[in-house]
Design an enzyme around this catalytic site. Structure first.
Site, short mmCIF file in Angstrom:
data_model
loop_
_atom_site.label_atom_id
_atom_site.label_comp_id
_atom_site.label_asym_id
_atom_site.label_seq_id
_atom_site.Cartn_x
_atom_site.Cartn_y
_atom_site.Cartn_z
N HIS A 75 -7.32 -2.18 14.04
CA HIS A 75 -6.04 -2.89 13.96
C HIS A 75 -5.01 -2.04 13.23
O HIS A 75 -5.31 -1.44 12.21
CB HIS A 75 -6.21 -4.22 13.21
N TYR A 199 -1.62 -14.38 9.39
CA TYR A 199 -1.69 -15.13 8.13
C TYR A 199 -0.49 -16.07 8.10
O TYR A 199 0.66 -15.60 8.08
CB TYR A 199 -1.61 -14.18 6.94
N PRO A 291 -10.70 -15.00 -0.42
CA PRO A 291 -10.81 -14.17 0.79
C PRO A 291 -9.49 -13.80 1.45
O PRO A 291 -9.49 -13.01 2.40
CB PRO A 291 -11.64 -15.05 1.74
N LYS A 295 -11.02 -8.62 0.74
CA LYS A 295 -11.49 -7.52 -0.11
C LYS A 295 -12.98 -7.60 -0.49
O LYS A 295 -13.54 -6.60 -0.96
CB LYS A 295 -10.70 -7.50 -1.43
N TYR A 383 -3.59 -3.73 1.28
CA TYR A 383 -4.40 -4.35 2.33
C TYR A 383 -5.38 -3.36 2.95
O TYR A 383 -6.54 -3.69 3.17
CB TYR A 383 -3.47 -4.94 3.40
C1 PHB Z 1 -12.23 -12.81 8.93
O1 PHB Z 1 -12.03 -12.31 10.05
O2 PHB Z 1 -13.27 -13.45 8.70
C2 PHB Z 1 -11.21 -12.65 7.88
C3 PHB Z 1 -10.08 -11.89 8.12
C4 PHB Z 1 -9.13 -11.73 7.12
C5 PHB Z 1 -9.30 -12.34 5.90
C6 PHB Z 1 -10.43 -13.10 5.64
C7 PHB Z 1 -11.39 -13.26 6.63
O3 PHB Z 1 -8.34 -12.19 4.94
#
Ligand code: PHB
Ligand code: APR
Length: 388
Positions: A75, A199, A291, A295, A383
């Site tokens: 990505h 997000y 989460p 990280k 990130y």
């Molecule tokens: C996930 O794909 O499980 C995932 C992706 C981004 C995050 C947390 C979990 O910030």
């Protein structure tokens, strides 16, 4: 009772314990991994799925990335969504780095396969694990039916493990932040609705669109901390996801059969120091991040890289410098990740009972991040992961 001698006794077969065993093997150091659960259980446990660039590079360097490079999804950006609008953060353009979306349990499968192929000793379904004599140079791990006599013990047994408890209360300091919400996670057999992660900050709460493959979508919803999964029918979850992810430019969320769902609490936690005598903590045994910053696994992997170097210096060359600095080196990265994960979490979630003042601040922060290249670059840099 079986009594076994090994250089490093490792408790826990998550990403931390398994990768440590692999890295030590490359340094010519033998280890035994003791895991409470079955192999099937640890290989099926659904966790997060973002592999940062430094983590991916390390996995490549140590020969563990063949399947990740075939099946993982690179990505180059992600979306911040608020006010029914999408704002792309072009992480590769801003930092030169990419992230790879590849499920943590796939990494665990690859690690177990690599260890077993190299003749590694991983014992599943081991109960009654206890740690002894860590202040001596012959620490021991006892368990039902056996004992490991070691040079060093690595506590890689996650947040609920036993190793952290082997550090005396007079030495251990813990720092904790419990968030007043949880994440409901959903895995669905549905084509991802967007090529990148989304997000979303919404007045009904946070939502995240992620994926595992071109056929499997991973989704999350902010829920109350005491919410029961039985109260969330698939229909209710999809309705809520539609509401929160909707945009004015016609975004369409693809639905599909639900493969798995569950609720995870959100906390930040750090234990200091991460070493006491010959006991070293690594990964979730020493720290938890919410989460939102993706990280957790990356921090666990950074810890064991530092630890493998320190143990190679100690056990192969009799040098103690890297052992002495292990805790401080790891904690510096851990606290940066705590800061970033807290920032992402507070920027994107609705805190129950918070004044509208805070919602205005959140919106202002989101707009700033979406429009200022300095703010976006800082977000992207954190990130994609700081170099090892
Ligand atoms: C996930 O794909 O499980 C995932 C992706 C981004 C995050 C947390 C979990 O910030
Ligand atoms: N004895 C033996 N094994 C144990 C014990 C015990 N008493 N207690 C826990 N374990 C095992 C767990 O069953 C688990 O398989 O330790 C392992 C710890 O693995 P993880 O929880 O995956 O922790 P870690 O390897 O540090 O990886 C961190 O996992 O939860 C995610 O967000 C986190 O992505 C991060 C990653």
């Amino acid at each position: 009772m079986s009594r076994v001698r090994t250089q490093v006794g490792i408790i826990g077969a998550g990403p931390a314990g398994l990768l440590l065993s692999h890295l030590l093997h490359l340094e010519g150091i033998d280890s035994v991994v003791l895991e409470a659960r079955s192999r099937v259980y640890v290989e099926r446990r659904v966790r997060a799925g973002v592999v940062e660039q430094p983590t991916a590079d390390l996995l490549r360097e140590v020969g563990l990335a063949d399947r990740m490079d075939r099946e993982g999804l690179p990505h180059h950006g992600f979306s911040l969504r608020f006010d029914r609008e999408d704002h792309r953060i072009p992480i590769t353009e801003l930092t030169g780095s990419t992230i790879t979306v590849y499920g943590q349990q796939e990494i665990v499968k690859d690690l177990i396969a690599a260890r077993l192929a190299a003749g590694g000793d991983i014992r599943f379904e081991v109960s009654g694990v206890a740690v002894h004599d860590v202040e001596t140079d012959r620490p021991r791990i006892t368990f039902d039916g056996g004992e490991l006599e070691c040079d060093v013990v690595a506590g890689c047994d996650g947040f609920h493990g036993v190793s952290r408890g082997a550090i005396p209360d007079t030495v251990l300091r813990t720092f904790e932040q419990v968030y007043p919400f949880a994440w409901l996670g959903l895995l669905a057999k549905a084509e991802p609705s967007h090529e990148e992660l989304i997000y979303t900050s919404h007045e009904r709460g946070f939502a995240l669109h992620s994926m595992r493959s071109p056929e499997v979508t991973r989704l999350y919803l902010q829920v109350e901390p005491d919410e029961r999964i039985e109260d969330w029918s698939d229909d209710r979850i999809w309705d809520e996801l539609h509401l929160r992810l909707e945009t004015d430019d016609g975004f369409e969320l693809q639905e599909g059969p639900v493969i798995e769902k569950g609720i995870t609490p959100m906390r930040g936690f750090v234990a200091e120091p991460m070493r006491h005598g010959r006991l070293f903590l690594a990964g979730d045994a020493a720290h938890i991040v919410p989460p939102t910053g993706a990280k957790g696994m990356n921090l666990a992997i950074a810890d064991v890289l530092v630890l493998s170097r320190a143990l190679s210096a100690l056990l192969n060359r009799g040098e103690t410098d890297l052992v002495e600095s292990y805790s401080d080196t790891c904690l510096r990265r851990v606290w940066r990740a705590q800061g970033f994960s807290n920032h992402m979490t507070t920027m994107l979630h609705r805190t129950p009972g918070a004044e509208d003042y805070h919602h205005r601040l959140q919106l202002s922060q989101l707009r700033y991040t979406a429009t200022s290249s300095a703010a976006a670059t800082s977000l992207a840099e954190n990130y994609v992961g700081l170099p090892f």
